[in-house]
Motif scaffolding. Structure first.
Motif, PDB file in Angstrom:
ATOM      1  N   PHE A  29       0.823  -1.209   0.000  1.00 16.20           N
ATOM      2  CA  PHE A  29       0.000   0.000   0.000  1.00 16.20           C
ATOM      3  C   PHE A  29       0.854   1.254   0.000  1.00 16.20           C
ATOM      4  N   SER A  30       2.004   1.190   0.672  1.00 12.05           N
ATOM      5  CA  SER A  30       2.846   2.375   0.809  1.00 12.05           C
ATOM      6  C   SER A  30       3.664   2.691  -0.436  1.00 12.05           C
ATOM      7  N   PHE A  31       3.690   1.762  -1.378  1.00 12.51           N
ATOM      8  CA  PHE A  31       4.463   2.014  -2.596  1.00 12.51           C
ATOM      9  C   PHE A  31       3.622   2.831  -3.571  1.00 12.51           C
ATOM     10  N   LYS A  43      20.779  -7.781 -24.036  1.00 17.80           N
ATOM     11  CA  LYS A  43      20.115  -6.476 -24.107  1.00 17.80           C
ATOM     12  C   LYS A  43      20.049  -5.846 -22.728  1.00 17.80           C
ATOM     13  N   GLN A  44      19.839  -4.547 -22.699  1.00 14.10           N
ATOM     14  CA  GLN A  44      19.683  -3.852 -21.431  1.00 14.10           C
ATOM     15  C   GLN A  44      18.294  -4.109 -20.862  1.00 14.10           C
ATOM     16  N   ARG A  45      18.230  -3.999 -19.556  1.00 16.09           N
ATOM     17  CA  ARG A  45      16.934  -4.133 -18.895  1.00 16.09           C
ATOM     18  C   ARG A  45      16.038  -2.968 -19.289  1.00 16.09           C
ATOM     19  N   GLU A  46      14.767  -3.268 -19.529  1.00 19.65           N
ATOM     20  CA  GLU A  46      13.839  -2.218 -19.936  1.00 19.65           C
ATOM     21  C   GLU A  46      12.572  -2.274 -19.091  1.00 19.65           C
ATOM     22  N   LEU A  47      11.985  -1.115 -18.890  1.00 14.27           N
ATOM     23  CA  LEU A  47      10.715  -1.016 -18.182  1.00 14.27           C
ATOM     24  C   LEU A  47       9.596  -1.463 -19.097  1.00 14.27           C
ATOM     25  N   VAL A  48       8.799  -2.392 -18.625  1.00 13.34           N
ATOM     26  CA  VAL A  48       7.687  -2.918 -19.416  1.00 13.34           C
ATOM     27  C   VAL A  48       6.392  -2.195 -19.065  1.00 13.34           C
ATOM     28  N   ALA A  49       6.133  -2.066 -17.766  1.00 10.12           N
ATOM     29  CA  ALA A  49       4.883  -1.447 -17.331  1.00 10.12           C
ATOM     30  C   ALA A  49       5.023  -0.990 -15.886  1.00 10.12           C
ATOM     31  N   LEU A  50       4.294   0.055 -15.539  1.00  7.91           N
ATOM     32  CA  LEU A  50       4.262   0.503 -14.160  1.00  7.91           C
ATOM     33  C   LEU A  50       2.844   0.884 -13.786  1.00  7.91           C
ATOM     34  N   ILE A  51       2.596   0.857 -12.484  1.00  6.19           N
ATOM     35  CA  ILE A  51       1.270   1.209 -11.989  1.00  6.19           C
ATOM     36  C   ILE A  51       1.417   2.027 -10.714  1.00  6.19           C
ATOM     37  N   TYR A  52       0.676   3.142 -10.664  1.00  4.01           N
ATOM     38  CA  TYR A  52       0.688   3.991  -9.491  1.00  4.01           C
ATOM     39  C   TYR A  52      -0.404   3.533  -8.515  1.00  4.01           C
ATOM     40  N   CYS A  95       9.992  -7.952 -11.021  1.00  8.16           N
ATOM     41  CA  CYS A  95       9.144  -6.977 -10.356  1.00  8.16           C
ATOM     42  C   CYS A  95      10.016  -5.992  -9.590  1.00  8.16           C
ATOM     43  N   ASN A  96       9.558  -4.759  -9.471  1.00  5.83           N
ATOM     44  CA  ASN A  96      10.360  -3.742  -8.802  1.00  5.83           C
ATOM     45  C   ASN A  96       9.497  -2.802  -7.987  1.00  5.83           C
ATOM     46  N   ALA A  97      10.033  -2.427  -6.825  1.00  5.10           N
ATOM     47  CA  ALA A  97       9.397  -1.415  -5.983  1.00  5.10           C
ATOM     48  C   ALA A  97      10.470  -0.437  -5.521  1.00  5.10           C
ATOM     49  N   PRO A  98      10.150   0.840  -5.406  1.00  2.35           N
ATOM     50  CA  PRO A  98      11.167   1.818  -5.042  1.00  2.35           C
ATOM     51  C   PRO A  98      11.500   1.777  -3.551  1.00  2.35           C
ATOM     52  N   ALA A  99      12.783   1.975  -3.230  1.00  2.00           N
ATOM     53  CA  ALA A  99      13.187   2.135  -1.842  1.00  2.00           C
ATOM     54  C   ALA A  99      12.833   3.550  -1.399  1.00  2.00           C
ATOM     55  N   PRO A 100      12.682   3.786  -0.114  1.00  2.00           N
ATOM     56  CA  PRO A 100      12.334   5.125   0.374  1.00  2.00           C
ATOM     57  C   PRO A 100      13.297   6.187  -0.135  1.00  2.00           C
ATOM     58  N   SER A 107      19.295   0.937  -8.582  1.00  2.94           N
ATOM     59  CA  SER A 107      20.059  -0.166  -7.988  1.00  2.94           C
ATOM     60  C   SER A 107      19.717  -0.373  -6.516  1.00  2.94           C
ATOM     61  N   VAL A 108      19.188   0.658  -5.862  1.00  3.72           N
ATOM     62  CA  VAL A 108      18.871   0.530  -4.442  1.00  3.72           C
ATOM     63  C   VAL A 108      17.400   0.178  -4.223  1.00  3.72           C
ATOM     64  N   SER A 109      16.650   0.025  -5.304  1.00  2.00           N
ATOM     65  CA  SER A 109      15.246  -0.341  -5.151  1.00  2.00           C
ATOM     66  C   SER A 109      15.129  -1.848  -4.913  1.00  2.00           C
ATOM     67  N   TYR A 110      13.907  -2.280  -4.692  1.00  2.00           N
ATOM     68  CA  TYR A 110      13.681  -3.689  -4.364  1.00  2.00           C
ATOM     69  C   TYR A 110      13.368  -4.485  -5.633  1.00  2.00           C
TER      70      TYR A 110
END
Length: 121
Positions: A29-31, A43-52, A95-100, A107-110
């Motif tokens: 919930f806090s993300f 290939k380089q890592r690429e963002l596929v999709a994000l959701i707020y 999957c990725n979630a941002p660190a505070p 690189s410091v995200s989850y």
């Protein structure tokens, strides 16, 4: 801290579908934002999709109209529904979630360990 565990990858024929899941070890919930990335061999890592948190989504041009990202805060899970898969979608999906105090995909995200998606022609 949060642990992310992806599942749902596998081998599928072109035109098929897969649903990836990203289960978090605690409430998401806090993300404010969460995302799915992929990395194909060489290939380089690429963002596929994000959701707020409010439900707004964004997609890479290459997957628009075929992939759908969603989140279920009650289940602490983010999903990626992938339809009309193509061989070029073959990659490790993470999957990725941002660190505070940090953004998505840094690189410091989850990060989860990733799940392999292979699309055969």
């Amino acid at each position: 801290q949060v642990q992310l565990v992806e599942s749902g990858g596998g081998l599928v024929q072109a035109g098929g579908s897969l649903r990836l899941s990203c289960a978090a070890s605690r409430s998401i919930f806090s993300f404010n934002v969460m995302g799915w990335y992929r990395q194909a061999p060489g290939k380089q890592r690429e963002l596929v999709a994000l959701i707020y948190s409010g439900g707004t989504t964004n997609y890479a041009d290459s997957v628009k109209g075929r992939f759908t990202i969603s989140r279920d805060n009650a289940k602490n899970t983010v999903y990626l529904q992938m339809n009309s898969l193509k061989p070029e979608d073959t990659a490790i999906y993470s999957c990725n979630a941002p660190a505070p105090g940090h953004g998505l995909g840094t690189s410091v995200s989850y990060w989860g360990q990733g799940t392999q998606v292979t699309v055969s022609s």
